[in-house]
Design a protein around this motif. Sequence first.
Motif: not given
Length: 107
Positions: A75-94
């Motif tokens: 799941v692409p997720t926005l984040h702020g801070g000193d180096f803002p951007g997008v990171h992935g959050v892994y979610v178990l679907r099985s």
Amino acid sequence: MTGLSRRQQTIQVNILNDNNEPCGLPVTLVGRECWTLRKLLDAGERGVSSLDHIGPRLSHYVMKLRRAGITIETVPTLHGGDFPGVHGVYVLRSRLSVLEDNTRAAA
């Protein structure tokens, strides 16, 4: 943690179909793959991110779980801070049935 105790951490699961019946043989995971699956199981819908677990090569372990037949959504997720951007959050679907789990005992 010694190499011996790390090797002893194992988890065995069945991947379940829509009728909650096992799809194939059980999957046994050890070491970091075991650790990653345990983190995903504990996190539930919240998911797991490398921002939460700095250090381990989380994306690599997720890839190995996927190759074992376990469905994990990124799941692409926005984040702020000193180096803002997008990171992935892994979610178990099985859907999984845990057959054996010694991750708690080995910690």
